[in-house]
Design a protein around this motif. Sequence first.
Motif, short mmCIF file in Angstrom:
data_model
loop_
_atom_site.label_atom_id
_atom_site.label_comp_id
_atom_site.label_asym_id
_atom_site.label_seq_id
_atom_site.Cartn_x
_atom_site.Cartn_y
_atom_site.Cartn_z
N LYS A 4 4.09 -6.09 -0.62
CA LYS A 4 4.51 -4.71 -0.37
C LYS A 4 5.36 -4.12 -1.50
O LYS A 4 5.49 -2.90 -1.59
CB LYS A 4 5.28 -4.61 0.95
CG LYS A 4 4.36 -4.66 2.17
CD LYS A 4 5.15 -4.48 3.45
CE LYS A 4 4.23 -4.46 4.66
NZ LYS A 4 4.96 -4.36 5.93
N ASP A 5 5.95 -4.98 -2.33
CA ASP A 5 6.74 -4.43 -3.43
C ASP A 5 5.90 -4.21 -4.69
O ASP A 5 6.43 -4.01 -5.78
CB ASP A 5 7.94 -5.33 -3.74
CG ASP A 5 7.53 -6.74 -4.18
OD1 ASP A 5 6.33 -7.04 -4.16
OD2 ASP A 5 8.43 -7.53 -4.53
N VAL A 6 4.59 -4.20 -4.53
CA VAL A 6 3.69 -3.97 -5.66
C VAL A 6 3.86 -2.54 -6.17
O VAL A 6 4.23 -1.62 -5.42
CB VAL A 6 2.22 -4.21 -5.25
CG1 VAL A 6 1.74 -3.14 -4.29
CG2 VAL A 6 1.30 -4.31 -6.46
N ASP A 7 3.61 -2.34 -7.45
CA ASP A 7 3.66 -1.01 -8.03
C ASP A 7 2.61 -0.12 -7.37
O ASP A 7 1.51 -0.56 -7.05
CB ASP A 7 3.39 -1.11 -9.54
CG ASP A 7 3.40 0.24 -10.22
OD1 ASP A 7 2.30 0.78 -10.45
OD2 ASP A 7 4.49 0.76 -10.49
N THR A 8 2.96 1.15 -7.15
CA THR A 8 2.06 2.09 -6.49
C THR A 8 0.70 2.16 -7.19
O THR A 8 -0.35 2.16 -6.54
CB THR A 8 2.68 3.50 -6.45
OG1 THR A 8 3.88 3.44 -5.69
CG2 THR A 8 1.73 4.49 -5.81
N THR A 9 0.71 2.23 -8.50
CA THR A 9 -0.53 2.31 -9.26
C THR A 9 -1.40 1.08 -9.02
O THR A 9 -2.63 1.19 -8.86
CB THR A 9 -0.24 2.44 -10.77
OG1 THR A 9 0.55 3.61 -10.99
CG2 THR A 9 -1.53 2.53 -11.57
N GLU A 10 -0.76 -0.09 -8.95
CA GLU A 10 -1.52 -1.32 -8.73
C GLU A 10 -2.10 -1.37 -7.32
O GLU A 10 -3.21 -1.86 -7.10
CB GLU A 10 -0.63 -2.53 -8.98
CG GLU A 10 -1.39 -3.85 -8.99
CD GLU A 10 -0.55 -5.03 -9.44
OE1 GLU A 10 -1.06 -6.16 -9.39
OE2 GLU A 10 0.61 -4.81 -9.83
N LEU A 11 -1.36 -0.83 -6.35
CA LEU A 11 -1.88 -0.78 -4.99
C LEU A 11 -3.12 0.11 -4.92
O LEU A 11 -4.13 -0.28 -4.33
CB LEU A 11 -0.81 -0.24 -4.04
CG LEU A 11 -1.27 0.03 -2.60
CD1 LEU A 11 -1.79 -1.24 -1.94
CD2 LEU A 11 -0.14 0.64 -1.78
N VAL A 12 -3.06 1.27 -5.52
CA VAL A 12 -4.20 2.19 -5.53
C VAL A 12 -5.39 1.54 -6.24
O VAL A 12 -6.53 1.64 -5.77
CB VAL A 12 -3.81 3.52 -6.20
CG1 VAL A 12 -5.04 4.38 -6.46
CG2 VAL A 12 -2.80 4.27 -5.34
N THR A 13 -5.11 0.86 -7.35
CA THR A 13 -6.18 0.17 -8.08
C THR A 13 -6.81 -0.91 -7.22
O THR A 13 -8.03 -1.09 -7.21
CB THR A 13 -5.62 -0.45 -9.37
OG1 THR A 13 -5.11 0.59 -10.21
CG2 THR A 13 -6.71 -1.21 -10.13
#
Length: 227
Positions: A125-134
């Motif tokens: 859950k602490d992943v970067d927003t951009t990486e989550l979207v990717t």
Amino acid sequence: MTMHATQRHERPQDGGTAVLKIVLVDDHAIVRQGLRFILEREADMRVVAEAATAAEAMAVVERHRPDIVLLDLKLSTGSDTEGLEVCSDLVARYPETGVLVLTTFLDDALVLEAIHRGAKGYVLKDVDTTELVTSIRAVSRNESAFDARSASVMVRSIRTASSEPTLTDREQRVLEHLAHGKSNRDIGGALYISETTVKFHVRNIMRKLGASSRAEAVYEASKLGLI
């Protein structure tokens, strides 16, 4: 980190634009609200429903048939791994829906079990927003998606697949209590985890040691010098 697989067809929406339909499954409303805010800023993503429990998750997926389910593993106070059962059920009933685990738990056994049950990826859950979207877009293409830490778990599992079984720290502690003949309830009390979580670890220990019973697991572990 993404791993390539066969691409699946995305369902076109109004105007011919492919929009990913997403269902959020998390027992914390504030987390779901934050995810909705983040994802709906993307032109190709739309959150069509939310669920806080396993039963709600199955109901909303049946109703909306999303492309992606973002699934937390902890859906109740009684278990840290209820989401694994939900993952299995979703994959079995809705194979066209990609399940991406989004959780706070980083445990080798959990990562591997989630993938074994059909999840397309595992992201903290602490992943970067951009990486989550990717990661979401990767899963929509039927690729696998992992953040750096869960990816390292997969690499370790590949490296150790043909060697002696490797237990996580938590599994090792559970095994030591098993060797003293303690019940799941007693082990849970000693380690401050739920009885359901203990059962999950015991199953993983037995699987790794090729044992069909708790006693056999202790025996095999003693032969390998694990206890």
